[in-house]
Structures are given as structure tokens and as C-alpha cells.
Design an enzyme around this catalytic site. Sequence first.
Site, PDB file in Angstrom:
ATOM      1  N   ASP A 186       0.853  -1.198   0.000  1.00 33.83           N
ATOM      2  CA  ASP A 186       0.000   0.000   0.000  1.00 33.83           C
ATOM      3  C   ASP A 186       0.890   1.250   0.000  1.00 33.83           C
ATOM      4  O   ASP A 186       2.037   1.199   0.473  1.00 33.83           O
ATOM      5  CB  ASP A 186      -0.867  -0.062   1.273  1.00 33.83           C
ATOM      6  CG  ASP A 186      -2.015   0.920   1.270  1.00 33.83           C
ATOM      7  OD1 ASP A 186      -2.394   1.415   0.190  1.00 33.83           O
ATOM      8  OD2 ASP A 186      -2.554   1.189   2.374  1.00 33.83           O
ATOM      9  N   HIS A 187       0.343   2.380  -0.469  1.00 36.15           N
ATOM     10  CA  HIS A 187       1.017   3.695  -0.437  1.00 36.15           C
ATOM     11  C   HIS A 187       2.539   3.652  -0.267  1.00 36.15           C
ATOM     12  O   HIS A 187       3.050   3.720   0.851  1.00 36.15           O
ATOM     13  CB  HIS A 187       0.506   4.526   0.752  1.00 36.15           C
ATOM     14  CG  HIS A 187      -0.848   5.063   0.549  1.00 36.15           C
ATOM     15  ND1 HIS A 187      -1.113   6.135  -0.269  1.00 36.15           N
ATOM     16  CD2 HIS A 187      -2.037   4.689   1.081  1.00 36.15           C
ATOM     17  CE1 HIS A 187      -2.409   6.396  -0.241  1.00 36.15           C
ATOM     18  NE2 HIS A 187      -2.995   5.532   0.557  1.00 36.15           N
ATOM     19  N   HIS A 211      -8.767   9.378   4.762  1.00 29.58           N
ATOM     20  CA  HIS A 211      -8.044   8.298   5.448  1.00 29.58           C
ATOM     21  C   HIS A 211      -8.261   8.365   6.964  1.00 29.58           C
ATOM     22  O   HIS A 211      -8.416   9.434   7.518  1.00 29.58           O
ATOM     23  CB  HIS A 211      -6.531   8.448   5.221  1.00 29.58           C
ATOM     24  CG  HIS A 211      -6.046   7.971   3.879  1.00 29.58           C
ATOM     25  ND1 HIS A 211      -5.269   8.740   3.064  1.00 29.58           N
ATOM     26  CD2 HIS A 211      -6.209   6.788   3.239  1.00 29.58           C
ATOM     27  CE1 HIS A 211      -4.969   8.048   1.973  1.00 29.58           C
ATOM     28  NE2 HIS A 211      -5.526   6.869   2.049  1.00 29.58           N
ATOM     29  N   GLY A 212      -8.168   7.226   7.600  1.00 24.52           N
ATOM     30  CA  GLY A 212      -8.181   7.219   9.065  1.00 24.52           C
ATOM     31  C   GLY A 212      -9.592   7.157   9.622  1.00 24.52           C
ATOM     32  O   GLY A 212     -10.570   6.960   8.902  1.00 24.52           O
ATOM     33  N   HIS A 248      -9.900   4.868  -1.433  1.00 26.56           N
ATOM     34  CA  HIS A 248      -9.144   4.855  -0.173  1.00 26.56           C
ATOM     35  C   HIS A 248     -10.015   5.497   0.897  1.00 26.56           C
ATOM     36  O   HIS A 248     -10.922   6.263   0.591  1.00 26.56           O
ATOM     37  CB  HIS A 248      -7.848   5.661  -0.332  1.00 26.56           C
ATOM     38  CG  HIS A 248      -6.795   4.934  -1.106  1.00 26.56           C
ATOM     39  ND1 HIS A 248      -5.568   4.625  -0.576  1.00 26.56           N
ATOM     40  CD2 HIS A 248      -6.806   4.433  -2.367  1.00 26.56           C
ATOM     41  CE1 HIS A 248      -4.861   3.979  -1.489  1.00 26.56           C
ATOM     42  NE2 HIS A 248      -5.574   3.854  -2.579  1.00 26.56           N
ATOM     43  N   GLY A 249      -9.716   5.207   2.149  1.00 28.00           N
ATOM     44  CA  GLY A 249     -10.495   5.803   3.233  1.00 28.00           C
ATOM     45  C   GLY A 249     -11.910   5.233   3.281  1.00 28.00           C
ATOM     46  O   GLY A 249     -12.873   5.950   3.527  1.00 28.00           O
ATOM     47  N   ASN A 302     -10.318   0.085  -0.152  1.00 29.30           N
ATOM     48  CA  ASN A 302      -9.357  -0.088   0.935  1.00 29.30           C
ATOM     49  C   ASN A 302     -10.047   0.106   2.281  1.00 29.30           C
ATOM     50  O   ASN A 302     -10.741   1.101   2.485  1.00 29.30           O
ATOM     51  CB  ASN A 302      -8.244   0.954   0.830  1.00 29.30           C
ATOM     52  CG  ASN A 302      -7.328   0.711  -0.354  1.00 29.30           C
ATOM     53  OD1 ASN A 302      -7.554  -0.181  -1.151  1.00 29.30           O
ATOM     54  ND2 ASN A 302      -6.294   1.520  -0.465  1.00 29.30           N
ATOM     55  N   VAL A 303      -9.812  -0.846   3.162  1.00 28.31           N
ATOM     56  CA  VAL A 303     -10.354  -0.730   4.522  1.00 28.31           C
ATOM     57  C   VAL A 303      -9.219  -1.021   5.497  1.00 28.31           C
ATOM     58  O   VAL A 303      -8.570  -2.067   5.394  1.00 28.31           O
ATOM     59  CB  VAL A 303     -11.519  -1.724   4.757  1.00 28.31           C
ATOM     60  CG1 VAL A 303     -12.114  -1.534   6.142  1.00 28.31           C
ATOM     61  CG2 VAL A 303     -12.603  -1.564   3.698  1.00 28.31           C
ATOM     62  N   THR A 342      -8.672   1.287   8.942  1.00 28.39           N
ATOM     63  CA  THR A 342      -8.904   1.805  10.291  1.00 28.39           C
ATOM     64  C   THR A 342      -9.923   0.976  11.078  1.00 28.39           C
ATOM     65  O   THR A 342      -9.739   0.722  12.267  1.00 28.39           O
ATOM     66  CB  THR A 342      -9.394   3.262  10.189  1.00 28.39           C
ATOM     67  OG1 THR A 342      -8.439   3.984   9.418  1.00 28.39           O
ATOM     68  CG2 THR A 342      -9.515   3.907  11.559  1.00 28.39           C
TER      69      THR A 342
HETATM   70 ZN   LIG Z   1      -4.810   5.095   1.171  1.00 31.72          ZN
END
Ligand SMILES: [Zn+2]
Length: 280
Positions: free
Chosen positions: A83-84, A181-182, A209-210, A231-232, A234
Site C-alpha cells: 500500500d502507499h 483516510h483514518g 481509499h479511506g 481499501n479498509v 482503520t
Molecule cells: Zn490510502
Amino acid sequence: MALYNFNELYQVAQARHFKAVGSFNLHCLEMLPAFFNAAQQTNSPLMIQISTGTAQYLGYRLLVDSVCSLAESQNVPTCLHLDHCSDIAAIQTAIDAGFSSVMYDGSHLSLDENIKNTRAVVELARPRNISVEGELGAIGGSEDGKAVAEEHITFTTVEDAKRFVDETGVDMLAVSIGTVHGLYTGKAQIQHQRLAEISEVARVPLVLHGGTGVSDEDMRKAVTEGINKVNVGTEMNVQWVGQCKSAFEKGKVNDSVRKFLIPANDAVTQVLMEKIALFK
Ligand SMILES: [Zn+2]
């Protein structure tokens, strides 16, 4: 069992009537069997993504060996994705270790530089049959210690997306369309119109994302508009830490640590199963 790249995994997902693949952030090795449990119970292929922080913590080879071993024993088609990552040397390390997919994040660079570097990563990855995700626009929030403040959020434009995909040859594109994100306390506002327009010109799977702050309704809609990877991260982390905190607090020091981790892993399986259900 050999790992699948994203394209191969997405074909399996489609054959099993999923519109998108969840890509789940692994934070520690303990969580890994919980991911496979969820995939098995939902008959879903599995995409596991690793931040560079987690890769450094656990080691690339340990991750590849553990994931391959479980994919084989549990008979789950699996993709292992970095990722990233803005460091091409780290991407090379992941490729050499056996990751089957990587993300180059040049979203902080100028469009020209982002294109140049992303294309270089595609050239590294393609001969090894490894998929590459690129990113355009700046997604807000913080992830793995890197933060983008609200005033620096920039949304992906249709024009840039077309040029980026044409010139880099990426397999999938992460877009900034309103998610954060987060741990997002409010309701993320997905820009559906922008998403649909980008999808039409980009012609590659788009990545959200997020995913944590997105309502179920919005998620169901986004996966019909071109989002094929969600994307999961948090949400699993929050559940795992929350369950551990209460179990450790109630437990005795001579209890097996296993007793504290099992409820945390079960909670992670539950989160994954709920998310996967939204992608049908
Ligand atoms: Zn991301």
C-alpha cells in the site's frame, strides 16, 4: 498456491458475483488468520495490503511466506499488495520478496513527475506479472503517520485521470473523490458524478481509499460506478485494539495471551465479512 495479481484476483471476484474487491490493511501477523476466515465464510477472494511501516515491522519475506502458506492451506485466491509507497527501492524489495501487487504513491508530486515515476514502477512490475496502482489527487486524513490537512485535499480531475492512465499504463487508479483516510467521524461525501466521469475516461479499475467513513449506501453505489477496489484499514484496527483493551484489562497476567487475542480476531473477521457483503 501462487499469489494473484489484482487483475487475476478481480476476475475471480467477478466470477463469484462481486463488483469490487476489499483490500484490507494488515497491522500485525496475529490478524492474518482472521482475514482468511472472513474470505472463506463469504467465498470471496482476498486482497491483503501492507503499509511500508508494517512491512518494516514484520519483514517482506515473512509476510509473503505467511500469506502464501495460508492461501494454500485455506484454498483462498489471494493478492498481497504493498500500500502507499513513494520509495521505488522499497517497491523493488517487495517485488523481489514475492508481493503480487504494488502501489506507487506520487500524489504529492507534480503531475509530470508522478507520471514519470509511476511509469518507471510499471516497467519494473509488468515483466514480473505484478499489478500497479497509481494515485492522483490528494486524499485527506492521515495514514501510517503521513497526514494531508483539509486545506490540502485536491480532488482528482477527469482530464488528469485520462492522461495519467494513458501515459503510465497502471492497472488501477486511486482517486480522491471525497473520502478521508483514518477514523472518519462524520459521513464521507463521495462525489458520484466525478467518479462516474473519471471511470468513463480512465477505463481501469478505480480504487477507493479511506473506506472506513463511507456509509453502506454510498459504498454500494460507488461499486456500481467504477470503484473495483475498496481499501479498509482503520475499522479493523479500531475493533482489534478495542477488544484487546477490554480483554487485557479484565484478564490476569498468567492467563494465556491467546485468550485476549481470540475475541479481537473474531471482531476483525466480523468487520471484513460486513464489508465484503457490500461488494456483491
Ligand atoms: Zn490510502
